[in-house]
Design a protein around this motif. Structure first.
Motif, mmCIF file in Angstrom:
data_model
loop_
_atom_site.group_PDB
_atom_site.id
_atom_site.type_symbol
_atom_site.label_atom_id
_atom_site.label_comp_id
_atom_site.label_asym_id
_atom_site.label_seq_id
_atom_site.Cartn_x
_atom_site.Cartn_y
_atom_site.Cartn_z
ATOM 1 N N GLY A 130 38.495 -21.711 -5.632
ATOM 2 C CA GLY A 130 37.259 -22.382 -6.017
ATOM 3 C C GLY A 130 36.338 -21.470 -6.802
ATOM 4 O O GLY A 130 35.731 -21.887 -7.801
ATOM 5 N N PHE A 131 36.243 -20.211 -6.373
ATOM 6 C CA PHE A 131 35.384 -19.286 -7.104
ATOM 7 C C PHE A 131 35.932 -18.983 -8.496
ATOM 8 O O PHE A 131 35.198 -19.011 -9.487
ATOM 9 N N THR A 132 37.241 -18.681 -8.606
ATOM 10 C CA THR A 132 37.759 -18.335 -9.925
ATOM 11 C C THR A 132 37.754 -19.533 -10.873
ATOM 12 O O THR A 132 37.732 -19.357 -12.096
ATOM 13 N N LEU A 133 37.744 -20.747 -10.321
ATOM 14 C CA LEU A 133 37.559 -21.926 -11.171
ATOM 15 C C LEU A 133 36.250 -21.836 -11.954
ATOM 16 O O LEU A 133 36.199 -22.148 -13.147
ATOM 17 N N MET A 165 34.337 -18.949 -12.179
ATOM 18 C CA MET A 165 34.045 -17.560 -12.541
ATOM 19 C C MET A 165 33.670 -17.359 -14.012
ATOM 20 O O MET A 165 32.651 -16.719 -14.315
ATOM 21 N N PRO A 166 34.430 -17.897 -14.980
ATOM 22 C CA PRO A 166 34.034 -17.661 -16.369
ATOM 23 C C PRO A 166 32.685 -18.286 -16.724
ATOM 24 O O PRO A 166 31.952 -17.751 -17.565
ATOM 25 N N ARG A 167 32.362 -19.426 -16.098
ATOM 26 C CA ARG A 167 31.063 -20.046 -16.369
ATOM 27 C C ARG A 167 29.928 -19.240 -15.756
ATOM 28 O O ARG A 167 28.877 -19.083 -16.368
ATOM 29 N N TRP A 168 30.146 -18.713 -14.548
ATOM 30 C CA TRP A 168 29.125 -17.889 -13.907
ATOM 31 C C TRP A 168 29.025 -16.525 -14.566
ATOM 32 O O TRP A 168 27.944 -15.946 -14.688
ATOM 33 N N GLY A 169 30.158 -15.975 -14.999
ATOM 34 C CA GLY A 169 30.160 -14.713 -15.714
ATOM 35 C C GLY A 169 30.082 -13.487 -14.843
ATOM 36 O O GLY A 169 29.390 -12.515 -15.188
ATOM 37 N N GLY A 170 30.807 -13.486 -13.710
ATOM 38 C CA GLY A 170 30.793 -12.321 -12.832
ATOM 39 C C GLY A 170 31.926 -12.379 -11.846
ATOM 40 O O GLY A 170 32.824 -13.215 -11.946
ATOM 41 N N TRP A 171 31.881 -11.453 -10.852
ATOM 42 C CA TRP A 171 32.929 -11.401 -9.847
ATOM 43 C C TRP A 171 32.337 -11.147 -8.468
ATOM 44 O O TRP A 171 31.399 -10.353 -8.322
ATOM 45 N N THR A 172 32.887 -11.802 -7.450
ATOM 46 C CA THR A 172 32.608 -11.517 -6.055
ATOM 47 C C THR A 172 33.839 -11.850 -5.235
ATOM 48 O O THR A 172 34.614 -12.738 -5.602
ATOM 49 N N SER A 173 34.019 -11.137 -4.118
ATOM 50 C CA SER A 173 35.061 -11.496 -3.152
ATOM 51 C C SER A 173 34.457 -11.996 -1.851
ATOM 52 O O SER A 173 35.201 -12.335 -0.928
ATOM 53 N N ASP A 174 33.155 -12.046 -1.765
ATOM 54 C CA ASP A 174 32.489 -12.522 -0.562
ATOM 55 C C ASP A 174 32.714 -14.030 -0.421
ATOM 56 O O ASP A 174 32.427 -14.801 -1.344
ATOM 57 N N LEU A 175 33.222 -14.455 0.732
ATOM 58 C CA LEU A 175 33.583 -15.864 0.898
ATOM 59 C C LEU A 175 32.380 -16.780 0.805
ATOM 60 O O LEU A 175 32.431 -17.819 0.127
ATOM 61 N N GLU A 176 31.292 -16.429 1.501
ATOM 62 C CA GLU A 176 30.110 -17.299 1.484
ATOM 63 C C GLU A 176 29.498 -17.375 0.090
ATOM 64 O O GLU A 176 29.106 -18.451 -0.371
ATOM 65 N N GLU A 177 29.405 -16.245 -0.581
ATOM 66 C CA GLU A 177 28.863 -16.254 -1.941
ATOM 67 C C GLU A 177 29.758 -17.044 -2.880
ATOM 68 O O GLU A 177 29.279 -17.801 -3.729
ATOM 69 N N SER A 178 31.060 -16.891 -2.729
ATOM 70 C CA SER A 178 32.005 -17.634 -3.565
ATOM 71 C C SER A 178 31.821 -19.136 -3.382
ATOM 72 O O SER A 178 31.809 -19.900 -4.354
#
Length: 271
Positions: free
Chosen positions: A195-198, A200-213
Motif C-alpha cells: 500500500g505504501f509503495t503504491l 510512494m512516487p506521489r508522496w515522494g519519499g520513503w518510510t518503513s514504519d507501518l503506521e506511517e505507511s
C-alpha cells in the motif's frame, strides 16, 4: 520513521539508508552480538560475503518480547540446501537463547545476483537502503542510489497478485491460532508495504514504519484507509482472527493488486 528531509531522503533526493548499529536498544545488543559471532563461525569468509540486519532492531524501534530479529546474508555463491540448513540452525539457537526476540529469520541470497538487471531494484535496493551492515564488505557501495520512482515501486512490490493464491492456501491450511498469527503478521506487513509503495512516487519519499505507511496510503485512498490501518495494527501485534485475515487476503489484497498493476505495471516473473 523518516529521516533527512523528513521524507526518508538524502539531501540529493535519493532514499536514505535505514538503521544503524548505534541505534540498537540495550535489550537487543547481546542478541546481535551472538548472531554476528554464530554467522561468522558457521559460514566463514569462504562462503559469506557480507551480513546485514534489517527491520525494527537496527531502526531502534523494536519491542522486547514482540519483535523478531531479521538478518540477510549475501553469500559468495548461490545458496544451497546446506546453507539453508545452517541458517535454520542459527535461527533456532537464537530463538531458544533470547526471550527478547519473537524468533529470528535469516534470508539468503548470492552477492552477485544483487547486481543483475532483474534484482537491482528489488534485492539490490533492499541491501542498499533497508539493511544495516553487520559483517563483511558493504555491497551498498557498488549499488545505485535509489529514488522513490514507479520503477522502484514495480520492482519491489509489483507481484502481489501472484502471491495471493499462496496466502489463500496457507489460510485454509492454518490449523492453530499460532499458525494464523504467523500468517497474519506476514500478510499484514506485506499488505502495508505494498500500500505504501503504491503511493510512494506521489508522496515522494520513503518510510518503513507501518503506521506511517498506512496513514500515507490513506491520504490517497481514503475509502480503504480503515482497512490499511487494521493491516498495520495486525502487522505490529498479530492476531489469529480469521475475519481480519479474510479481509486482507480476499478483499483488500485483490483490490490492491489490481490497483498496483494499473498504476505501476506488474513485476516480471522470477524463474
Amino acid at each position: 520513521m523518516t529521516s533527512g528531509t523528513g521524507r526518508g531522503l538524502n539531501p540529493d533526493g535519493t532514499i536514505a539508508r535505514e538503521g544503524a548499529r548505534d541505534r540498537l536498544q540495550p535489550a537487543f545488543v547481546p542478541v546481535v552480538d551472538v548472531a554476528r559471532a554464530r554467522i561468522a563461525e558457521t559460514f566463514g569468509s569462504s562462503r559469506l560475503h557480507s551480513a546485514y540486519l534489517y527491520g525494527s532492531v537496527p531502526r531502534g524501534t523494536a519491542t522486547p518480547g514482540v519483535s523478531d530479529l531479521d538478518v540477510q546474508l549475501a553469500l559468495r555463491a548461490e545458496p544451497t540446501e546446506a546453507d539453508r540448513g545452517d541458517a535454520a540452525a542459527i535461527e533456532a539457537a537464537l530463538d531458544r537463547a533470547f526471550p527478547q526476540i519473537d524468533g529470528a529469520g535469516i534470508l539468503l541470497t548470492s552477492a552477485r545476483g544483487l547486481f543483475s538487471e532483474r534484482e537491482r531494484h528489488d534485492a539490490g535496493f533492499f541491501i542498499a537502503c533497508l539493511c544495516t551492515p553487520l559483517l563483511g564488505d558493504d555491497l551498498a557501495e557498488q549499488l545505485p542510489r535509489y529514488r522513490p520512482t514507479t520503477l522502484l515501486a514495480r520492482e519491489t512490490n509489483g507481484d502481489l497478485a501472484r502471491v495471493l493464491p499462496r496466502r489463500r492456501t496457507e489460510l485454509a491450511e492454518a490449523a492453530t491460532d499460532a499458525d494464523r498469527r504467523r500468517l497474519g503478521r506476514r500478510v499484514a506487513r506485506r499488505t502495508v508495504r505494498t500500500g505504501f509503495t503504491l503511493v510512494m512516487p506521489r508522496w515522494g519519499g520513503w518510510t518503513s514504519d507501518l503506521e506511517e505507511s498506512a496513514e500515507l496510503f490513506g491520504r490517497y485512498y481514503p475509502e480503504r484507509a480503515a482497512q490499511m490501518r487494521r493491516a498495520a495494527s495486525t502487522g505490529r501485534a498479530p492476531a489469529g482472527d480469521r475475519a481480519v485475515l479474510g479481509m486482507l487476503i480476499e478483499d483488500l489484497g485483490p483490490w490492491l493488486a489490481a490497483e498496483y498493476t494499473a498504476v505501476h505495471g506488474e513485476k516480471a516473473p522470477r524463474s
